[in-house]
Design a protein around this motif. Structure first.
Motif, short mmCIF file in Angstrom:
data_model
loop_
_atom_site.label_atom_id
_atom_site.label_comp_id
_atom_site.label_asym_id
_atom_site.label_seq_id
_atom_site.Cartn_x
_atom_site.Cartn_y
_atom_site.Cartn_z
N TYR A 142 0.96 -1.01 -0.14
CA TYR A 142 -0.07 0.05 0.12
C TYR A 142 1.01 1.10 0.14
O TYR A 142 0.52 2.17 -0.48
N ALA A 143 2.08 1.37 0.57
CA ALA A 143 3.10 2.45 0.29
C ALA A 143 3.27 2.54 -1.03
O ALA A 143 3.41 3.63 -1.44
N ARG B 44 0.29 3.92 -2.80
CA ARG B 44 0.00 5.67 -2.35
C ARG B 44 1.06 6.31 -3.23
O ARG B 44 0.81 7.25 -3.91
N GLN B 45 2.14 5.92 -3.39
CA GLN B 45 3.41 6.52 -4.15
C GLN B 45 3.14 6.47 -5.62
O GLN B 45 3.52 7.60 -6.20
N VAL C 268 0.84 9.23 -6.03
CA VAL C 268 1.59 10.70 -5.87
C VAL C 268 2.43 10.98 -7.18
O VAL C 268 2.25 12.08 -7.70
N LEU D 279 -8.22 1.90 -3.93
CA LEU D 279 -8.30 3.34 -3.70
C LEU D 279 -8.19 3.95 -4.97
O LEU D 279 -7.84 3.66 -6.11
N LEU E 103 -4.82 8.95 0.47
CA LEU E 103 -5.58 9.30 1.48
C LEU E 103 -5.09 10.16 2.56
O LEU E 103 -3.71 10.13 2.61
N SER E 104 -5.74 10.99 3.18
CA SER E 104 -5.32 11.85 3.91
C SER E 104 -4.88 11.45 5.35
O SER E 104 -5.33 10.22 5.58
N LEU E 105 -4.11 11.96 5.96
CA LEU E 105 -3.62 11.42 7.36
C LEU E 105 -4.90 11.23 8.17
O LEU E 105 -4.92 10.33 9.21
N ASN E 106 -5.70 12.39 8.03
CA ASN E 106 -6.80 12.09 8.95
C ASN E 106 -8.20 11.69 8.57
O ASN E 106 -9.39 12.01 8.93
N TYR F 165 -10.80 6.06 8.13
CA TYR F 165 -10.19 4.86 7.58
C TYR F 165 -11.35 3.81 7.55
O TYR F 165 -11.56 3.09 6.80
N TYR G 147 -13.47 2.48 4.44
CA TYR G 147 -12.85 1.82 3.32
C TYR G 147 -13.02 0.43 3.42
O TYR G 147 -12.14 -0.11 4.08
#
Lengths: 1151, 628
Positions: free
Chosen positions: B107-108, B111-112, B115, B161, B165-168, B171, B174
């Motif tokens: 998932y990292a 996300r990237q 980005v 996704l 997703l934002s930090l806040n 979750y 999902y």
């Protein structure tokens, strides 16, 4: 005026050694105008004025007679106003008038007028010895004597009175006195700040009297944040260390501190010279991330590198050079440090010069060091037997035949059947230590100096010799130089320059001490000998481990020097001409730290004997390593500098019964790490602060104080960098109340104080900085192309978070101080601290968001820390026996109130609500008795098959399953960090002998002794030594001798130390973290012990030697603990450099 | 005089205080790291933008020592106790164990990849041309699809996704998407990526980046999984639903999925870019099945590679160093990756017959009286890589892949270039320059000598280079092959046999693999298989087991075919390594006795890895996999 703390006249300087008295010179102009005629009390003077300050009167008298007044500003407030009118009057009359109602007597010494407290028995004017010589008392004798302090320094101004009479004398600057008394009279010796003493006159011999420092310390000054205060007026929780207790050959200041003062909890987890500093906290651990080390202030400048690089530079300050150490513990005393003060503050002040003839102190000592405890490993034969047993338990055949074991036991052919105790082979029992300090202080009233040089030399413990043209043994040398100079440029301006250099020059073997310990501990005793008879060094084949002694003897060495230079320049200016009582100082400091390493290492040839020639019996070898002829070369270095600038304005004034004080300061600090290794790290670390203090006291009875720091931290985004940290405190000295008079005879002090405030911590831990910025760092690596060219990724190392702020610590403290009979003092503080907004890395972000590898900070932690600390001291004298008893205790219990923790399936696995660092593990239910027991217990499948003799664990979720698995561990209550630390000791002296013992210990600390603390670090298996026969190399690792105490089929004992032996690893059922292996890490040790003899004679004195003291001292000579396998202070990892013990003999001389 | 000094110093002091107080307060701490690379600055230069893409590539695992190769399937066992994979097969496994929990790291990467896709457009065209941007974007899309595919294979349905997703974020909103929807997501990503990628890279500098073929190959793997019994109407997953009752697994069997799988594999074949590697490709005059099967892994590039990670060795930091060290016998290696008797038995005889076929000529007892006459490897190595005189008859006349893939007792150690290096692995009385591995009880790798002695009597030899010298930890470069053409051929044969068993292509493509291994076509050996769907399936899966051994495929084949619970898969056999040879060494006949080593634990929940309890706790919408 307190900014001139030690600016005393030379005659009084000796007092300061014991009492940091707020003496000051009044009006001691730099150029003393010599008077042609010696002044006397009969000199005529003219003084007149209405409502003029006393100081002005003294000034006028000095102008006319050249006489300088000396007094303590505790004794006399020279700002007090008087009216007087004398024209050409005798000085004596003027003085009598002045001091008539002030309980002060005076005495002339040369060109000095010394003012002293008038003793109640001395209602009349002080009598000079010659006046006492009453001719009528024919059978009286002339009593002579000398009064000294415990250091052997003469005490000036001690009043010596014949009990129940009004006759007496005062000691002169040599501490001597003469008076006439009858046989059987009792003389009472008293002096402010000292414990009075009574001595009967038995014969005409010269009396030797030693006065101890008074426990009440009513007028003692203590160092507080950015200043000093009289102890009686301090409302915060501040403790000072008795520097006499710090006389130890231990090279590290923090290691010497444990148990010496209430408020410290520390753990020293290694004894390796140069790398042995303690994990050191004030009142325990209050936060669960970042840093829990206190702020370190040396000579007014922040030097917080405790436990960090450069050996924690301040630890290298020679204790001989330290004048005082203060601990600031509560919010009142630390708020002034704002966002740096939450973990408490340790203030170290070095010695300064006192005007007078040069005084030389010399200390030299030498001795031996060894280890407190070394682990005991299996010997060769037992190793073989137990390994066979472990293999048999696993269904494997024996590794060693009976014949092999027999041969090893016989010791007939150690080349082929070796049995080596590697720890004994590598480490000597003792190695030497030498330590010397020479310091000189003195000067004129205008220029004073303290200069000092120290040398410390400790040899390493390795059993090696200089056999390859280099000496690989560890050697730790330290050279300390210090020069503290004070210059009164004008009457109101003083310059101070402190230069201190702590230069460490050491040598280490070509192998790290950690690895060497690991190897000595882990290497099989029966694999190979140290050396073969023909001189070939033995070594195993690849993956077979290492020959530890060969690794230290033949693999080269590395040298290291760590220069630390600390400089402080201070200009102090009294600003009375602007506002009365106002003064200011500016301070600039530049510190430089470095570390330079050169390594010269290589590998040598190694051989392994595989058998003997059938004919002549010579050994047949395999060469297992082809070495290189010459040493390789490698180097590394690092360094940093710290600049600090401070401006400080303070105001202090007494108006009648009211004393007020105010202080305002501003500082900036800039620290640059030269070899930071990253862009972020290379930016100077900056801090900025504005801080202030207001104090008020009414007759030293009702006290109030407000402190505040307004400090800025670069760690937060612009606009959120600054925070205000206020605190308030109050004190009530009950013993000064009128109603208390009835008790005051016994109760010399009763004081209550309390404080509350907020202090901060901006340390985000893990070396992190600028958490509000998203920072890009190097990340993954991948490759492309025909030959796989490596390409390097960049990624978000930190994801910036807005609105971060510091950790806030809300601290409250209530303290009581009691003094009894002028002999016993007791201070007890209870405290509570609640950390909020603890800066932590986020834990609750779902991994689907993809932030797994980035640091993300948030103010999402809360922790409680509460406890108490107390100290007690008792001084007394029984005849010729002087006694000092002291003790202190610190207790801290923390609890995580909130952390950003995902909700766990089972509440008992949540860290919230537990101590910081608390061990987790399974609950031991004893050992399986038989197959039936296994079948009837929950399924336990950490190993594929369970056998009788394996550890049985408790099922914590029996409702959900009948299986012991990762849902069955919970928190075990104890942490590696102790909750209690205490110290206690005594000093007895009799005639010229003294004896002291000091004990120190901890309570409620845990050791997880399953080997989980022992990290293989790439050298081999983790858990070595505990986990039997671990490791995947050719030879199973050695195991501690305690493994003999084990469960066996023939003797299935539940109380065996070890379960069924197997060739195991840390993840084996029997070596999981569990209550079985959680051992009590509490210990008590005789940390210091010494006997000494003071040699003092008139002859020596004439030779210029005022005292000579010989002593024999020991450090860590005895350690008591339930845990016996290694020194309990090492914690869960016993496979490392142990704590050391020392025996030294030395001499101290004063010239 | 004094007055003047006093005044001057007072002034200086006040000035100092003022100087630092007034201007300093506001700015002193605003020294943020001005030359620090921040997220915005990444998209200003070519090098920085590319480095972000490399970061995403870094999440592509080179699973050289994960569960698939180290002992979770029936082909290997790890001799080191306590490693996660051994706990798995012992059933000591739950959602808190977090064994091989690759979910967060994939998932990292996902996300990237977003980005990167969102920001690559910001890079000035002067720095990165629009064409290159398109290529890079396609690579990022491929990688995202790759990560989803790896999650799907290991954990089952994933959380889809559509952006970062934002930090806040909350979750808890999902949930996991149904399996078919996950398949569509990956296919769509691969299709989109394929459009921006070439069929083959014109510059060798780009080897290691995905091609159109790589995209199609992933689709082939995915389609085969979707068609296989695990996800095609698997009744075990009937109740696999999310909190809203939405079924996460397809309830009904759909035969057409096999067609999709066959078509997906055929699409790769039809690219006409790939062919099976042989040693002739390297310029050898004679086809040598041993060298062909061995060197296909050891060449820097060949036309069989579809997707690879090309990472050279830097110190000890590359997969092949650890792989060779781990697989090599003691004392040079750890003899940690032990091949089982199960996989050893799967290798054919040279006549293409299975050893349990009475007509195969396989002999279980006795020792070889002569060296291998085939002379495999001689042309290149100067060493006969077949069997040796004195080897057990079990190892005589086996197919070439056996000698490529299996380090057996008495077979010379391969990563030991000269006689001295080889002697290093031999006992004193065996130091004849051959360097025969000693797995027997008292041998150099035996249980008597080592605390982690070899436990099966075999080590893995595939993907190990004769140019490496494991005694000195020297390793020769090669890429890590994620997908190779042989697998696609087998995918095709397998899928085609399921929906059109009579199709001649089943044999055609299966035989390509057999031919390269130097064994006769299947129909000449087992004619009865032709047109017999069940028997053909058996031989196709058998071919997979042998051809793709130690590459991770076996584990996933057993999983998707729901075969992991078969007793034959769970019963692991080995040579009798624990019998004391009494100094007989290689001639100890008891060693070559097949013994049951272990009966592994199995529970059907293990068809999918558990989602980490931490993640279940952090995202309440996630449902745990069935049975966990």
């Amino acid at each position: 005026m307190r900014e001139f703390p030690q600016n005393g006249p030379f005659l009084l300087k000796r007092l300061f050694r014991l009492l940091v008295f707020g003496f000051c010179i009044v009006l001691s102009g730099a150029g003393a105008r010599a008077q042609a005629v010696a002044p006397s009390l009969q000199s005529t003077v003219s003084v007149s004025g209405d409502n003029i300050p006393l100081a002005q009167v003294f000034k006028s008298i000095k102008k006319q007679t050249g006489l300088t007044f000396f007094y303590s500003n505790q004794l006399l407030d020279d700002k007090e106003r008087v009216s007087l009118h004398f024209q050409n009057a005798r000085l004596e009359d003027v003085l009598t008038h002045l001091f008539k109602d002030r309980n002060i007597n005076y005495e002339m010494r040369g060109r000095r007028l010394l003012l002293n407290e008038r003793r109640p028995p001395l209602k009349a004017a002080p009598e000079q010895p010659q006046k006492v010589a009453d001719k009528g008392l024919t059978d009286s004798i002339n009593v002579k004597g000398q009064v000294m302090d415990p250091d052997g320094k003469p005490l000036y101004g001690v009043s010596v009175v014949i009990n129940h009479s009004n006759r007496g004398a005062v000691t002169d600057e040599f501490g001597t006195f003469t008076l006439h008394a009858f046989m059987g009279d009792t003389l009472r010796f008293s002096m402010v700040g000292m414990v009075p003493d009574m001595i009967r006159v038995n014969n005409a011999k010269i009396l030797k009297v030693t006065l101890q420092a008074s426990v009440s310390k009513m007028n003692e000054a203590v160092v507080v944040g950015y200043g000093r205060q009289r102890k009686i007026t301090v409302t915060g929780s501040v403790a000072s260390v008795n520097m006499a207790d710090m006389r130890t050959p231990v090279p590290s200041l923090t290691n010497a501190l444990a148990g010496k003062v209430a408020g410290i909890i520390s753990v020293q987890s290694s004894g390796e010279p140069g790398y042995d500093n303690s994990t050191f906290t004030i009142r325990g651990i209050g936060t669960f991330t970042g840093n829990s080390s206190p702020l370190i202030i040396v000579d007014g400048v922040q030097r917080e590198d405790v436990n960090s690089t450069y050996g924690g530079a301040f630890n290298n300050i020679d204790p001989e050079d330290v004048a005082s150490i203060s601990l600031l513990k509560d919010a009142s005393s630390t708020a002034i440090y704002g966002a740096k003060g939450a973990n408490g503050v340790l203030i170290i002040t070095t010695k300064r010069g006192q005007a007078g003839k040069a005084k030389i102190s010399l200390k030299a000592e030498t001795g031996l060091t060894g280890f407190t405890r070394t682990p005991k490993m299996l010997n060769g034969v037992n190793y073989m037997k137990l390994l066979n047993e472990a293999r048999a338990n696993m269904g494997f055949a024996a590794n060693f035949s009976d014949e092999q074991i027999q041969k090893t036991a016989s010791g007939l052919d150690p080349s082929l059947n070796p049995s080596v105790n590697w720890i004994d082979a590598v480490y000597k029992k003792n190695s030497s230590l030498t330590n010397a300090n020479l310091n000189v202080n003195g000067g004129s009233e205008a220029v004073r100096y303290y200069i000092s040089a120290s040398y410390y030399n400790q040899e390493g413990p390795y059993r090696v010799s200089n056999m390859n043209d280099f000496n690989p043994n560890l050697n730790f040398k330290r050279y300390d130089f210090r020069s503290n100079v004070d210059v009164n440029v004008t009457k109101t301006t003083m310059l101070q320059l402190n230069l201190g250099a702590m230069l460490v020059n050491s040598r280490y073997p070509g192998i790290s001490s950690a690895k060497l310990w690991y190897l000595s501990y882990a290497t099989t005793p029966v694999g190979f000998p140290i050396k073969y008879p023909d001189g070939k060094w033995a070594g195993p084949v690849n993956n077979g481990g290492n020959n530890p002694l060969n690794e230290v003897q033949n693999n080269g060495y590395s040298t290291q020097f760590r220069p630390s230079v600390q400089s402080v320049f201070t200009v102090t200016q009294k600003l009375d001409m602007l506002i009365k009582g106002l003064s200011a100082y500016g301070r600039f400091s530049f510190d430089s730290y470095g570390q330079f390493n050169i390594s010269r290492t290589h590998a040598n040839d190694l051989w392994f004997a595989t058998g003997r020639d059938a004919g002549d019996g010579h050994l047949l070898y395999n060469q297992t390593r082809v070495g290189s002829q010459f040493l390789d070369y490698g180097e590394s270095s690092t360094g940093e500098r710290v600049m600090y600038l401070e401006g400080n304005l303070s105001y202090e004034r007494s108006l009648g019964s009211h004393s007020i004080g105010a202080m305002l300061l501003y500082n900036v600090r800039n620290r640059l790490v030269s070899t930071s290794g990253s862009v972020v790290g290379s930016i100077p670390y900056r801090n900025q602060a504005l801080a202030g203090r207001l104090t008020y006291s009414f007759r030293d009875k009702y006290l109030a104080e407000v402190n505040a720091g307004y400090t800025g931290s670069e760690n937060f985004e612009p606009g959120k960098k600054f925070g205000l940290f206020p605190s308030a405190s109050a004190g009530w000295v009950i013993s000064r109340e009128d109603f208390f008079d009835a008790f005051s005879k016994n109760f010399n002090l009763l004081k209550l104080r309390g404080s509350y405030g907020v202090v901060g911590n901006d340390n985000i831990g893990q070396g992190g900085r600028f958490p509000y910025l998203t920072q890009i760092i190097g990340g993954n690596v991948t490759g492309f192309g025909l030959t796989g060219n490596r390409v390097y990724g960049q990624t978000e190392g930190t994801i910036g978070v807005q609105n971060l702020t510091w950790e806030k610590s809300y601290k409250s403290d209530i303290g009581i101080e009691v003094g009894l009979y002028n002999k016993l003092s007791l201070v007890v503080d209870v405290y509570q601290e609640r950390r909020k907004n603890i800066l932590i890395g986020r834990q609750s972000i779902s991994s689907i968001a993809g932030y797994t590898n980035a640091a993300i900070y948030a103010n999402l932690g809360e922790m409680n820390n509460r406890g108490m600390d107390a100290s007690i001291e008792y001084n007394d004298k029984f005849g010729k026996v002087g006694l000092r008893l002291f003790g202190n205790v610190t207790y801290s219990k923390n609890k995580i109130v909130f952390q950003d923790e995902p909700s766990k399936k089972y509440g008992y696995q949540r860290g919230t609500g537990h101590r910081y660092g608390e061990f987790t593990g399974y609950v031991d239910q004893g050992l399986f008795v038989d197959r039936n027991d296994i079948d009837n217990s929950p399924v336990q499948n950490f190993n594929s098959v369970m056998y009788p003799g394996d550890i049985k664990y408790k099922n914590l979720n029996p409702k959900d399953d009948n299986v012991i698995d990762a849902y069955d561990w919970n928190y075990l209550g104890k942490s590696w960090f102790p909750s209690w630390l205490y110290g206690a000791g005594f000093t007895v002296n009799y005639h010229n002998f003294d004896l002291s013992l000091f004990f120190q210990g901890t309570l409620n600390a845990g050791i997880m002794a399953n080997g989980s603390g022992i990290d293989g670090s790439g050298w081999g298996a983790s858990g070595v030594g505990i986990v039997p026969f671990s490791g995947i190399g050719q030879y199973p690792n050695n195991t501690m001798a305690i493994a003999e105490d084990r469960w066996t089929k023939d003797n299935p004992r539940q109380n065996a130390y070890y379960p069924r032996l197997t060739v195991a690893s840390l993840s084996d059922n029997n070596y999981l973290n569990s209550t079985r292996w959680l051992k009590d890490g509490a210990y008590l040790r005789v940390k210091q012990s010494s006997v000494g003899y003071t040699l003092s004679s008139a002859k020596l004195k004439k030779g210029g030697l005022s005292s000579l003291y010989f002593y024999l001292s020991g450090q860590n000579l005895l350690t008591f603990s339930k845990f016996k396998l290694w020194d309990p202070e090492l914690g869960s990892n016993g496979a490392k450099y142990p704590i050391t013990k020392m025996v030294t003999c030395g001499v101290r001389a004063q010239f | 005089m004094n007055n003047i000094v006093t005044k001057i110093s007072s002034l200086v002091l006040l000035a100092v205080c003022g100087a630092v107080l007034l201007p300093g307060c506001s700015k002193y701490l605003d020294k943020s790291p001005d030359n620090l690379l921040t997220s915005d600055m990444l998209w200003q230069t070519k090098a920085n933008a590319e480095s972000y893409l490399y970061q995403i590539y870094g999440y592509v695992q080179t699973p050289a020592d994960d569960y698939t190769v180290l002992g979770a399937s029936d082909e290997t066992s790890c001799s080191v106790q306590g490693v996660s994979v051994r706990k798995m097969i012992e059933g000591n496994w739950n959602p808190q164990s977090n064994y091989f929990n690759l979910w967060p790291s994939y998932y990292a990467g996902i996300r990237q990849s977003f980005v990167f896709e969102n920001n690559i457009g910001k890079v000035p065209s002067s720095a990165i041309s629009d064409d290159l941007k398109k290529q890079y974007t396609s690579e990022a899309l491929f990688l995202r699809g790759w990560f989803y595919w790896k999650i799907l294979r290991q954990f089952g349905p994933f959380v889809k996704l559509s952006n970062t997703l934002s930090l806040n974020d909350d979750y808890n909103k999902y949930p996991r998407a149904p399996f078919d929807s996950c398949v569509n997501t990956i296919n769509a990503l691969m299709d989109e990526a394929a459009q921006g990628l070439p069929a083959a890279w014109s510059s060798s500098a780009n080897y290691g980046r995905p091609t159109r073929g790589a995209c199609l190959a992933v689709k082939s793997q995915l389609a085969l999984l979707a068609a296989s019994p695990l996800w095609n109407g698997n009744s075990r997953f009937a109740n696999f639903k999310d909190h809203d009752g939405l079924a996460l697994a397809p309830a009904q069997y759909d035969a057409n999925k096999w067609k999709l799988a066959a078509d997906a594999a055929k699409a790769v074949i039809d690219l006409n870019v790939y062919k099976l590697f042989t040693n002739v490709d390297e310029g050898d005059a004679q086809f040598d099945p041993y060298l062909s099967c061995r060197d296909l892994f050891l060449t820097n590039f060949n036309t069989e590679m579809i997707f690879s990670t090309n990472l050279s060795l830097d110190g000890t930091d590359s997969w092949y160093w650890g792989f060779e060290k781990r697989a090599a016998p003691s004392p040079g290696g750890y003899n940690m990756q032990n091949a089982t008797q199960n996989v050893v038995d799967a290798f054919y005889m040279r006549n293409g017959k299975a050893i349990d076929d009475p007509s195969s000529g396989y002999v279980e007892t006795g020792f070889a009286g002569n060296d291998d006459p085939a002379g495999w490897g001689l042309s290149k190595d100067g060493i006969n890589r077949g069997y040796l005189t004195g080897n057990s008859n079990m190892y005589v006349d086996r197919e070439a892949r056996f000698y490529v893939d299996i380090q057996y007792n008495g077979k010379p150690v391969l990563p030991a270039p000269n006689a001295d290096d080889r002697n290093y692995f031999a006992s004193v009385n065996h130091q004849d320059g051959l360097g025969r591995a000693e797995f027997y009880y008292s041998g150099k790798s035996g249980i008597a000598t080592n605390s982690n002695g070899d436990i099966t009597g075999y080590d893995v030899l595939k993907n190990i280079s004769p140019a490496s010298n494991i005694r000195y930890d020297v390793s020769a470069y090669r890429p890590y092959i994620h997908i190779r053409y042989a697998e696609i051929l087998l995918n095709y044969a397998e899928a085609l046999n399921e929906y059109d068993p009579g199709n001649a292509n089943v044999l055609t493509y299966l035989n390509l693999v057999r031919q390269r291994a130097g064994i006769p076509n299947l129909e000449t050996v087992y004619p009865s298989a032709v047109g017999n769907q069940d028997e053909m399936r058996k031989w196709i899966l058998h071919e997979r087991q042998v051809e793709l051994c130690f590459e991770g495929d076996r584990y996933f084949t057993l999983i998707r075919r729901l075969m992991m619970g078969n007793p034959s898969v769970l019963s692991i056999y080995r040579m009798n390594t624990i019998a004391n040879d009494g100094g007989q060494g290689f001639s100890f006949t008891d060693f070559n006795t097949r013994v049951l080593f272990q009966t592994r634990y199995w529970d059907d929940k293990m068809y999918l890895f558990p989602i980490s309890q931490d993640d279940i706790d952090r995202d309440q919408a996630l449902v745990q996999n069935p049975g966990w």
